[in-house]
Structure formats: C-alpha cells, structure tokens
Design a protein around this motif. Sequence first.
Motif, PDB file in Angstrom:
ATOM      1  N   SER A  58       0.840  -1.185   0.000  1.00 31.27           N
ATOM      2  CA  SER A  58       0.000   0.000   0.000  1.00 31.27           C
ATOM      3  C   SER A  58       0.876   1.236   0.000  1.00 31.27           C
ATOM      4  O   SER A  58       1.942   1.243   0.591  1.00 31.27           O
ATOM      5  CB  SER A  58      -0.906   0.008   1.243  1.00 31.27           C
ATOM      6  N   SER A  59       0.395   2.284  -0.660  1.00 31.97           N
ATOM      7  CA  SER A  59       1.142   3.535  -0.649  1.00 31.97           C
ATOM      8  C   SER A  59       0.620   4.465   0.441  1.00 31.97           C
ATOM      9  O   SER A  59       1.187   5.517   0.674  1.00 31.97           O
ATOM     10  CB  SER A  59       1.033   4.218  -2.007  1.00 31.97           C
ATOM     11  N   LYS A  60      -0.457   4.049   1.126  1.00 32.47           N
ATOM     12  CA  LYS A  60      -1.035   4.878   2.177  1.00 32.47           C
ATOM     13  C   LYS A  60      -1.154   4.052   3.455  1.00 32.47           C
ATOM     14  O   LYS A  60      -1.507   2.883   3.431  1.00 32.47           O
ATOM     15  CB  LYS A  60      -2.421   5.353   1.766  1.00 32.47           C
ATOM     16  N   VAL A  61      -0.860   4.710   4.580  1.00 31.55           N
ATOM     17  CA  VAL A  61      -0.944   4.062   5.882  1.00 31.55           C
ATOM     18  C   VAL A  61      -1.659   5.009   6.833  1.00 31.55           C
ATOM     19  O   VAL A  61      -1.425   6.220   6.807  1.00 31.55           O
ATOM     20  CB  VAL A  61       0.459   3.746   6.447  1.00 31.55           C
ATOM     21  N   LEU A  95     -11.973   1.434   6.330  1.00 31.54           N
ATOM     22  CA  LEU A  95     -10.564   1.623   5.975  1.00 31.54           C
ATOM     23  C   LEU A  95      -9.973   0.338   5.402  1.00 31.54           C
ATOM     24  O   LEU A  95      -9.212   0.372   4.437  1.00 31.54           O
ATOM     25  CB  LEU A  95      -9.760   2.063   7.199  1.00 31.54           C
ATOM     26  N   ASN A  96     -10.319  -0.796   5.999  1.00 29.04           N
ATOM     27  CA  ASN A  96      -9.803  -2.078   5.523  1.00 29.04           C
ATOM     28  C   ASN A  96     -10.280  -2.422   4.119  1.00 29.04           C
ATOM     29  O   ASN A  96      -9.638  -3.201   3.427  1.00 29.04           O
ATOM     30  CB  ASN A  96     -10.179  -3.207   6.493  1.00 29.04           C
ATOM     31  N   GLU A  97     -11.393  -1.851   3.707  1.00 29.94           N
ATOM     32  CA  GLU A  97     -11.927  -2.106   2.366  1.00 29.94           C
ATOM     33  C   GLU A  97     -11.278  -1.215   1.309  1.00 29.94           C
ATOM     34  O   GLU A  97     -11.570  -1.341   0.134  1.00 29.94           O
ATOM     35  CB  GLU A  97     -13.441  -1.936   2.375  1.00 29.94           C
ATOM     36  N   THR A  98     -10.402  -0.320   1.715  1.00 33.31           N
ATOM     37  CA  THR A  98      -9.682   0.552   0.786  1.00 33.31           C
ATOM     38  C   THR A  98      -8.264   0.027   0.613  1.00 33.31           C
ATOM     39  O   THR A  98      -7.917  -1.025   1.134  1.00 33.31           O
ATOM     40  CB  THR A  98      -9.618   1.998   1.328  1.00 33.31           C
TER      41      THR A  98
END
Length: 79
Positions: free
Chosen positions: A5-8, A46-49
């Motif tokens: 992922s590029s986002k955290v 959030l987990n679905e993204t």
Amino acid sequence: MILQSSKVIFLDRDGVINEFPGNGRYVTKVKDFHFIPRALEGIKMLNETDILTIAIQGPKSEQLISKIFQHTRPKNTTG
C-alpha cells in the motif's frame, strides 16, 4: 497477509478505537475494553480501501511511527 500500500493510517487505541478511561489510566484488561460507537464500522471501511490500517498504543508509539516512516519513505523524498 500484508498488502502493498502507498497509504498508511495509524489509529491510537485508547480514545480513538476504544473508550479512554482518563486520569492517566489506560485499558489493561479485556473486561475494561469498550469500543467507541462506530469505531469498528470505520475500521472496516478503511480495511476495504487500499489504506494499510495499523492500531498503536503506548508511549513507544511515536518511536514506532518514526521508524516505520523512515523505513517506508521513498529514497528520493526529502524532508
């Protein structure tokens, strides 16, 4: 399973995910853990993204975030 992922997003536990007892106290027993209304719904969203969601706790959290940031920051990024 860890996804690329590029986002955290880092979510603090006490007061964000669960009710914070206050007065310098923290939840240390399962029986005292109570989710904040809609927290689970928000985490599920959030987990679905494509955003990696990490729950953190304790005084070492800032150090952990710093280490993770330093490790995951692209090499050509400054600042």
